[in-house]
Design a protein around this motif. Sequence first.
Motif, PDB file in Angstrom:
ATOM      1  N   GLY A 173       1.183  -1.061  -5.898  1.00  0.00           N
ATOM      2  CA  GLY A 173       0.372  -1.440  -6.859  1.00  0.00           C
ATOM      3  C   GLY A 173      -0.677  -0.987  -7.010  1.00  0.00           C
ATOM      4  O   GLY A 173      -1.525  -1.280  -7.807  1.00  0.00           O
ATOM      5  N   GLY A 174      -1.916  -0.605  -5.881  1.00  0.00           N
ATOM      6  CA  GLY A 174      -2.590  -0.785  -5.698  1.00  0.00           C
ATOM      7  C   GLY A 174      -3.724  -2.282  -5.911  1.00  0.00           C
ATOM      8  O   GLY A 174      -3.438  -3.354  -6.036  1.00  0.00           O
ATOM      9  N   ALA A 175      -4.654  -1.875  -6.581  1.00  0.00           N
ATOM     10  CA  ALA A 175      -5.376  -2.944  -6.496  1.00  0.00           C
ATOM     11  C   ALA A 175      -5.002  -3.929  -7.660  1.00  0.00           C
ATOM     12  O   ALA A 175      -5.321  -4.746  -7.877  1.00  0.00           O
ATOM     13  CB  ALA A 175      -6.625  -2.525  -6.517  1.00  0.00           C
ATOM     14  N   ALA A 176      -4.845  -3.077  -8.886  1.00  0.00           N
ATOM     15  CA  ALA A 176      -4.273  -4.262 -10.189  1.00  0.00           C
ATOM     16  C   ALA A 176      -3.086  -4.970  -9.884  1.00  0.00           C
ATOM     17  O   ALA A 176      -3.630  -6.120  -9.906  1.00  0.00           O
ATOM     18  CB  ALA A 176      -4.421  -2.651 -10.740  1.00  0.00           C
ATOM     19  N   CYS A 177      -2.006  -4.436  -9.170  1.00  0.00           N
ATOM     20  CA  CYS A 177      -0.958  -5.281  -8.442  1.00  0.00           C
ATOM     21  C   CYS A 177      -1.677  -6.581  -7.706  1.00  0.00           C
ATOM     22  O   CYS A 177      -1.176  -7.764  -7.422  1.00  0.00           O
ATOM     23  CB  CYS A 177      -0.197  -4.096  -7.736  1.00  0.00           C
ATOM     24  N   ALA A 178      -3.218  -5.957  -6.562  1.00  0.00           N
ATOM     25  CA  ALA A 178      -2.956  -6.785  -5.560  1.00  0.00           C
ATOM     26  C   ALA A 178      -3.958  -8.315  -6.275  1.00  0.00           C
ATOM     27  O   ALA A 178      -4.125  -9.266  -6.292  1.00  0.00           O
ATOM     28  CB  ALA A 178      -4.051  -6.493  -4.898  1.00  0.00           C
ATOM     29  N   VAL A 179      -4.392  -7.483  -7.427  1.00  0.00           N
ATOM     30  CA  VAL A 179      -4.988  -8.578  -8.181  1.00  0.00           C
ATOM     31  C   VAL A 179      -4.728  -9.356  -9.174  1.00  0.00           C
ATOM     32  O   VAL A 179      -4.457 -10.749  -8.876  1.00  0.00           O
ATOM     33  CB  VAL A 179      -6.444  -8.264  -9.142  1.00  0.00           C
ATOM     34  N   LYS A 180      -3.640  -8.807 -10.058  1.00  0.00           N
ATOM     35  CA  LYS A 180      -2.104  -9.702 -10.251  1.00  0.00           C
ATOM     36  C   LYS A 180      -1.661 -10.697  -9.438  1.00  0.00           C
ATOM     37  O   LYS A 180      -1.384 -12.537  -9.638  1.00  0.00           O
ATOM     38  CB  LYS A 180      -1.254  -8.737 -10.919  1.00  0.00           C
TER      39      LYS A 180
END
Length: 379
Positions: free
Chosen positions: A172-179
């Motif tokens: 899921g890209g950057a957003a999924c990594a942050v979450k």
Amino acid sequence: MSADSMPESGIPEGTGTNGPRRRAKGHRRKPREKHGKGLRIAAWTAAGIVVLAGGGAGFLYFKFNGNIDSVDIDQALGTDRPKKVDNGSENILVLGSDTRSGSNKELGGGADDGSARSDTAMIVHVYKGHKKASVVSIPRDTLIDRPECTDADGNTHAAANGVMFNSAYSTGGAACAVKTVESITDLRMDHYLEVDFQGFQKLVDDLGGVKITTTEDINDPDSHLNLKAGTHRLDGEQALGLVRTRHGVGDGSDLGRIQLQQAFIKALIAQVKDVGLFTNPKKLYDLADTATKTVTTDSDLGSVNKLMSFANGLRGISPDNMTMITMPVQYDPADLNRVLIEEKKADRVWKALKDDRPIPKSATEGTATGQAKDVVTAD
């Protein structure tokens, strides 16, 4: 053996994330190829971007502003996140990807499989007063439970149990990594930064190389690196090979690579502080241009003014005031190529950062290491 007797390698003289990105207003450059993202650290940008603090820089402002890419993490994640801690500290997720597609294919070894996984992930905690920082590296091979997440395109990805940490970015890209990081730590990530392989290599070359000392030979054909024990000034290609090598030193694990990365980051920050930028306008311009082309940020940092202010706030942090650890883990008995979080010890790390306190030594005692500590030191 003295540093003067050691060989120094030559350096040049003088010298995607998933989902849409918002580009800052200003002069628009041609869309660049979606390069993979490599090692990141916020302090890299400080030296290059601070040039814009001077007067008469209107053209440069629009040029550099148009270089910056950003991702709206807040919009993708919504309100279901850890609460912001109002104690003067900040947490930054610094993320890298091991994609080999496009122009990054020949950089640092690896196959061109078209995928993108987070090769390097670090939580940088900047303490109140911005004079000290703690850096916690998250091994890419850590088995975790990935939460359901929405990427920057608005697509929802189902939760998954017992998957590698680096799958969050590829899913899921950057957003999924942050979450995923927030779900592991219960810490709010205030900012997000990344740098691509080509940018990392050029940044080191623009600095004039980075000087390090190795206490043993490092030879890893996979990362195109061959260094004899001694002192070396690494050019960009060699630096990239160093931060990517895992088979050339230590136990061949990702944990050993993390130890090399942490040592190189300290050497890089020391080089930025010692390079004499304001006496060399060309070098200052080159660094600013490379840094703004290289860095991808969260939307809160997606302009030169905001990024400059943020970077200036980190300039007081010296390598001696940076504590660098790896998230407490143990090797998975079922698969020694994977690691598992030591929950109780990791909780001590996250609690210390949430309270803006130093990380207790007891949190990392007895945890797995990569046996590459002190193989590389800043000269």
